[in-house]
Design a protein around this motif. Structure first.
Motif, PDB file in Angstrom:
ATOM      1  N   GLN A 176     -40.739  -9.012  14.850  1.00 50.07           N
ATOM      2  CA  GLN A 176     -41.347 -10.266  15.271  1.00 50.07           C
ATOM      3  C   GLN A 176     -40.522 -10.882  16.391  1.00 50.07           C
ATOM      4  OE1 GLN A 176     -41.284 -13.410  12.364  1.00 50.07           O
ATOM      5  NE2 GLN A 176     -39.338 -12.778  11.501  1.00 50.07           N
ATOM      6  N   LEU A 177     -41.194 -11.661  17.223  1.00 44.83           N
ATOM      7  CA  LEU A 177     -40.573 -12.318  18.366  1.00 44.83           C
ATOM      8  C   LEU A 177     -40.991 -13.783  18.384  1.00 44.83           C
ATOM      9  CD1 LEU A 177     -41.369  -9.538  20.998  1.00 44.83           C
ATOM     10  CD2 LEU A 177     -39.091 -10.055  20.110  1.00 44.83           C
TER      11      LEU A 177
ATOM     12  N   ASP B 195     -32.891 -18.711  24.116  1.00 44.56           N
ATOM     13  CA  ASP B 195     -32.219 -19.862  23.523  1.00 44.56           C
ATOM     14  C   ASP B 195     -31.935 -19.586  22.045  1.00 44.56           C
ATOM     15  OD1 ASP B 195     -31.336 -22.368  22.689  1.00 44.56           O
ATOM     16  OD2 ASP B 195     -32.784 -23.437  23.931  1.00 44.56           O
ATOM     17  N   ASP B 196     -30.674 -19.794  21.632  1.00 41.42           N
ATOM     18  CA  ASP B 196     -30.286 -19.529  20.237  1.00 41.42           C
ATOM     19  C   ASP B 196     -31.197 -20.213  19.233  1.00 41.42           C
ATOM     20  OD1 ASP B 196     -28.201 -18.103  21.246  1.00 41.42           O
ATOM     21  OD2 ASP B 196     -26.624 -19.504  20.653  1.00 41.42           O
ATOM     22  N   ARG B 197     -31.619 -21.425  19.525  1.00 41.22           N
ATOM     23  CA  ARG B 197     -32.344 -22.210  18.522  1.00 41.22           C
ATOM     24  C   ARG B 197     -33.694 -21.605  18.158  1.00 41.22           C
ATOM     25  NH1 ARG B 197     -35.570 -26.898  21.211  1.00 41.22           N
ATOM     26  NH2 ARG B 197     -35.807 -26.212  23.361  1.00 41.22           N
ATOM     27  N   PHE B 198     -34.189 -20.683  18.962  1.00 37.10           N
ATOM     28  CA  PHE B 198     -35.498 -20.107  18.686  1.00 37.10           C
ATOM     29  C   PHE B 198     -35.436 -18.792  17.903  1.00 37.10           C
ATOM     30  CE2 PHE B 198     -36.750 -22.790  22.347  1.00 37.10           C
ATOM     31  CZ  PHE B 198     -37.757 -23.499  21.719  1.00 37.10           C
ATOM     32  N   TRP B 199     -34.230 -18.196  17.746  1.00 35.08           N
ATOM     33  CA  TRP B 199     -34.256 -16.869  17.125  1.00 35.08           C
ATOM     34  C   TRP B 199     -33.021 -16.487  16.312  1.00 35.08           C
ATOM     35  CZ3 TRP B 199     -30.956 -12.681  18.193  1.00 35.08           C
ATOM     36  CH2 TRP B 199     -30.055 -12.888  19.246  1.00 35.08           C
TER      37      TRP B 199
ATOM     38  N   PHE C 296     -17.404 -18.669  10.909  1.00 34.09           N
ATOM     39  CA  PHE C 296     -16.822 -17.905   9.801  1.00 34.09           C
ATOM     40  C   PHE C 296     -15.333 -17.752  10.071  1.00 34.09           C
ATOM     41  CE2 PHE C 296     -15.622 -13.923   7.683  1.00 34.09           C
ATOM     42  CZ  PHE C 296     -16.046 -14.202   6.395  1.00 34.09           C
ATOM     43  N   PHE C 297     -14.549 -18.672   9.531  1.00 30.72           N
ATOM     44  CA  PHE C 297     -13.103 -18.671   9.697  1.00 30.72           C
ATOM     45  C   PHE C 297     -12.718 -18.548  11.167  1.00 30.72           C
ATOM     46  CE2 PHE C 297     -13.814 -17.314   5.354  1.00 30.72           C
ATOM     47  CZ  PHE C 297     -12.905 -18.097   4.649  1.00 30.72           C
ATOM     48  N   GLY C 298     -13.327 -19.394  11.980  1.00 30.06           N
ATOM     49  CA  GLY C 298     -12.997 -19.436  13.401  1.00 30.06           C
ATOM     50  C   GLY C 298     -13.779 -18.480  14.264  1.00 30.06           C
ATOM     51  N   GLN C 299     -14.632 -17.645  13.678  1.00 29.00           N
ATOM     52  CA  GLN C 299     -15.447 -16.715  14.455  1.00 29.00           C
ATOM     53  C   GLN C 299     -16.916 -17.059  14.301  1.00 29.00           C
ATOM     54  OE1 GLN C 299     -14.651 -12.610  13.734  1.00 29.00           O
ATOM     55  NE2 GLN C 299     -12.487 -12.738  14.247  1.00 29.00           N
ATOM     56  N   ARG C 300     -17.683 -16.799  15.367  1.00 22.41           N
ATOM     57  CA  ARG C 300     -19.115 -17.062  15.327  1.00 22.41           C
ATOM     58  C   ARG C 300     -19.822 -15.921  14.602  1.00 22.41           C
ATOM     59  NH1 ARG C 300     -21.429 -17.904  21.098  1.00 22.41           N
ATOM     60  NH2 ARG C 300     -23.106 -19.021  20.050  1.00 22.41           N
ATOM     61  N   ALA C 301     -20.571 -16.284  13.572  1.00 27.34           N
ATOM     62  CA  ALA C 301     -21.366 -15.300  12.838  1.00 27.34           C
ATOM     63  C   ALA C 301     -22.833 -15.589  13.109  1.00 27.34           C
ATOM     64  CB  ALA C 301     -21.072 -15.375  11.345  1.00 27.34           C
ATOM     65  N   ALA C 302     -23.501 -14.646  13.747  1.00 31.93           N
ATOM     66  CA  ALA C 302     -24.898 -14.829  14.154  1.00 31.93           C
ATOM     67  C   ALA C 302     -25.815 -14.020  13.254  1.00 31.93           C
ATOM     68  CB  ALA C 302     -25.084 -14.406  15.614  1.00 31.93           C
ATOM     69  N   THR C 303     -26.793 -14.698  12.669  1.00 33.19           N
ATOM     70  CA  THR C 303     -27.784 -14.034  11.821  1.00 33.19           C
ATOM     71  C   THR C 303     -29.164 -14.201  12.453  1.00 33.19           C
ATOM     72  OG1 THR C 303     -26.468 -14.537   9.852  1.00 33.19           O
ATOM     73  CG2 THR C 303     -28.766 -13.882   9.513  1.00 33.19           C
ATOM     74  N   PRO C 304     -29.754 -13.137  12.977  1.00 32.04           N
ATOM     75  CA  PRO C 304     -31.061 -13.266  13.643  1.00 32.04           C
ATOM     76  C   PRO C 304     -32.179 -13.577  12.655  1.00 32.04           C
ATOM     77  CG  PRO C 304     -29.925 -11.245  14.293  1.00 32.04           C
ATOM     78  CD  PRO C 304     -29.210 -11.789  13.101  1.00 32.04           C
ATOM     79  N   THR C 305     -33.117 -14.391  13.083  1.00 38.99           N
ATOM     80  CA  THR C 305     -34.336 -14.649  12.324  1.00 38.99           C
ATOM     81  C   THR C 305     -35.546 -14.041  13.018  1.00 38.99           C
ATOM     82  OG1 THR C 305     -34.601 -16.789  13.439  1.00 38.99           O
ATOM     83  CG2 THR C 305     -33.415 -16.793  11.352  1.00 38.99           C
TER      84      THR C 305
ATOM     85  N   ARG D 286     -33.688  -1.625  12.779  1.00 36.20           N
ATOM     86  CA  ARG D 286     -33.864  -0.771  11.612  1.00 36.20           C
ATOM     87  C   ARG D 286     -33.476  -1.528  10.349  1.00 36.20           C
ATOM     88  NH1 ARG D 286     -31.030   4.931  10.023  1.00 36.20           N
ATOM     89  NH2 ARG D 286     -32.729   5.699   8.763  1.00 36.20           N
ATOM     90  N   GLY D 287     -34.356  -1.561   9.402  1.00 34.91           N
ATOM     91  CA  GLY D 287     -34.087  -2.271   8.168  1.00 34.91           C
ATOM     92  C   GLY D 287     -34.211  -3.764   8.297  1.00 34.91           C
ATOM     93  N   SER D 288     -34.662  -4.244   9.457  1.00 38.46           N
ATOM     94  CA  SER D 288     -34.732  -5.685   9.669  1.00 38.46           C
ATOM     95  C   SER D 288     -36.161  -6.185   9.764  1.00 38.46           C
ATOM     96  CB  SER D 288     -34.006  -6.058  10.964  1.00 38.46           C
ATOM     97  OG  SER D 288     -34.696  -5.538  12.076  1.00 38.46           O
TER      98      SER D 288
END
Length: 653
Positions: free
Chosen positions: A351-352, A479-483, A489-498, A524-526
């Motif tokens: 999906q997009l 834009d991050d806010r859209f996806w 996470f302890f000072g690191q950016r953890a990105a989880t795509p939607t 794959r698997g997502s």
């Protein structure tokens, strides 16, 4: 049961046990380490892309998996995930035929192994108040001392595990990265003004992801030649590009270079992230790239964005205290047959998310081939850009929606022969000095802002090879806010795509830059498995109530307006006039009407919610109970058949 029957039963169980052990032993001898992957999405089977990367490894790669067993003991979910990571890495090592040296280490507190984990840049996480660190990361190195790592395996990224592992190995096996030239009027890399002032600023996740596999270089928005070492141009929301820059892009493509273009008729990114090129209050951001698009055989429909009833995303609409969830036609969640599954760039995307995207269409008699990658459904229309700027009337757009039956293209691949966009030569002066007008030559005089052209002996007027360009009529998908959801996470950016927006960009770059092994791995698997039937039935239910709801709301507003007028009756001198008995009765009647209308409106909205809840409850019940019921019915049928057979045998005797 007789003794003989009991003995036969025990003997049968013993023989079954012997047979099971024999089969296991025999299969171990014959099949060796072979395994069968019966998981739904073949999670333990290496994909063709991974196998291609492993087959190309020339120099040995060393992988060190640092995993604290204590983490799995304290948090069992990490233990399960670590098991999968370990087994998948073992598959990599086996398939690489000696080119991968895999080491699995347990970094105990204050040990040399922990020192190695820290030196490799892995992220230690405190498990309790004692402060002792646990580790779950991967450090990789090659024969030339290049290093890559996964600082900490996040369970949220389990569906991207194979992609992350293969990408790390590819970066070690082929350390020289392809070069992307970024031409952007948007602040994808954070606000440069804030950076100059020493203020913290964050780049967009999609740019961070590209930098992991490519050398991304900013080539500004004003240049007269594309650097020779650029492998791919990524042009984002081109606005007011100098003619010399357009000419340089044109010649880059004519000489065989590839381009990825994001051209948006109404960029919300520019409004949400002001920059020096798009300062606050500068008005709507509209791409201006018509000359080159036309030369490539494609047109961005001017002044229009695509509204899609089936793909519309829900937002909070309404005013004041009457906020309600409604579908915003210009914000799209695209999936299914709205994504081209025959092209490698989009073939495995689930999906997009697009926002106020434009429509692309091929130009008649164009030499190039126009292939859609992302498109709307047939329940779509074109909306004036003015209606989606500022604070759009979401409910008004919904009420006035009229599907055209046409499927609009939002992203396309353009290939084939093409001619230059500058047949008159190279532009040399964009703003010539104003001269005194000559009335006799007024008709032939060029416009003051028209560029002048000069012959360029090195100009390529016909593409030396078929062009290969991907055009996306949206910049907001970056834009991050859209996806994507970004957390610390302890000072690191953890990105989880939607959504697969980042995958779309990286797949396009991989395809155009000629590094396509990772394309089939990212999603794959997502794949999100939406309840399409539920969504459709819910939309039908909303439509059935929407007209009645609008009718009641209009009646309520009209009654409130009349009531307000009656209560503020004034005489010729401007002073309030006492209400007559008839006027007072009218006020009472209108007040009663307002109360009744509000009650009816609440009943309509309540009925809608009840219908939706009833539908969801029915489907959940079927989902939970259908299989057990089917098995029970099957068992009942088998039992009845057997009973009938026993009766027939008894009668026969």
């Amino acid at each position: 049961m007789s003794r003989s029957a009991t003995g036969m039963t025990l003997a049968g169980l013993g023989l079954a046990a012997v047979l099971l052990i024999s089969v296991n032993a025999l299969s171990g001898k014959l099949l060796g380490g072979d395994r069968f992957d019966l998981t739904d999405q073949s999670l333990y089977t290496l994909s063709d892309g991974t196998k291609a990367v492993l087959a190309k490894i020339d120099e040995p790669v060393t992988l060190k998996l640092f995993y604290s067993k204590e983490l799995g003991d304290q948090v069992p979910s990490f233990g399960v995930f670590a098991q999968r990571v370990r087994e998948l890495l073992q598959e990599y090592a086996a398939d690489a035929h000696g080119k991968i040296n895999l080491q699995i280490l347990d970094p105990q507190p204050y040990s040399e192994v922990e020192d190695q984990a820290t030196a490799a840049g892995l992220q230690g996480v405190p498990l309790d108040e004692g402060g002792e660190q646990v580790y779950f990361g991967l450090a990789g190195s090659n024969s030339t001392d290049d290093k890559q790592n996964i600082a900490f395996f996040q369970p949220d990224r389990e569906r991207f595990l194979e992609y992350d592992l293969t990408k790390l190995i590819q970066q070690l096996a082929f350390p020289k990265k392809k070069v992307i030239g970024l031409v952007s009027s948007l602040s994808l890399d954070g606000d440069p003004m804030a950076r100059m002032q020493g203020q913290p600023t964050q780049s967009q996740v999609v740019l961070d992801q590209l930098r992991q596999g490519f050398d991304v270089r900013d080539v500004s928005t004003s240049f007269d030649k594309v650097p020779d070492d650029i492998d791919l141009l990524m042009v984002v929301q081109p606005q007011k590009l100098p003619a010399k820059t357009e000419y340089a892009i044109d010649q880059f493509v004519m000489k065989g270079g590839h381009a990825l273009v994001f051209a948006d008729p109404s960029s919300e990114f520019a409004q949400a992230h002001p920059s020096m090129l798009s300062p606050p209050g500068s008005g709507p951001s509209t791409a201006s790239f018509d000359r080159l698009l036309k030369a490539w055989g494609v047109e961005l429909v001017p002044g229009k964005v695509v509204g899609d009833r089936l793909a519309a995303r829900k937002v909070n609409a309404g005013t004041g205290t009457r906020v309600q969830a409604a579908e915003y036609l210009a914000w799209l969640n695209l999936k299914g047959d709205q994504i081209n599954h025959d092209d490698p760039v989009t073939g495995q995307l689930g999906q997009l998310n697009f926002a106020t995207a434009g429509a692309l269409r091929p130009i008649k008699e164009a030499k190039t081939k126009f292939e859609w990658l992302v498109r709307s459904s047939a329940q779509a229309e074109l909306i004036d850009t003015a209606k989606v700027q500022g604070l759009p009337d979401v409910l008004g757009l919904l009420a006035g929606f009229k599907a055209t039956g046409e499927r609009y293209t939002l992203a396309a691949r353009i290939t084939g022969p093409a001619d230059t966009a500058f047949p008159d030569g190279k532009p040399v002066d964009e703003k010539p000095e104003e001269a005194k007008p000559d009335p006799s030559k007024a008709a032939d005089a060029p416009k003051p802002d028209a560029p002048k052209f000069a012959a360029d002996p090195n100009q390529v007027k016909t593409a030396q090879e078929p062009i290969n360009v991907i055009v996306v009529a949206d910049s907001d998908l970056l834009d991050d806010r859209f996806w994507v959801q970004v957390q610390d996470f302890f000072g690191q950016r953890a990105a989880t795509p939607t959504a697969n927006n980042g995958d779309l960009v990286q797949n396009a770059v991989d395809s155009l830059a000629g590094t396509g092994d990772l394309i089939g791995l990212r999603s794959r698997g997502s794949a999100v498995r939406p309840f399409t039937v539920v969504d459709q039935l819910q939309r039908q239910a909303e439509d059935s109530y929407r007209a009645k709801e609008k009718e009641l709301q209009d009646k309520l507003r009209e009654t409130q307006t009349k009531l307000s007028e009656l209560r503020t009756t004034k005489g010729p001198d401007g002073k309030e006039v006492p209400l007559t008995a008839e006027q007072q009765q009218s006020i009472n009647d209108l007040s009663s009407t307002i109360i009744q209308t509000r009650q009816q409106l609440r009943q309509v909205q309540l009925a809608l919610r009840q219908d939706i809840d009833r539908l969801k409850g029915l489907l959940v019940g079927l989902d939970v109970a259908l299989v057990p019921i089917a098995i029970a019915l099957l068992a009942l049928v088998i039992g009845m058949v057997r009973a009938q057979r026993r009766k027939r045998r008894a009668h026969a005797v």
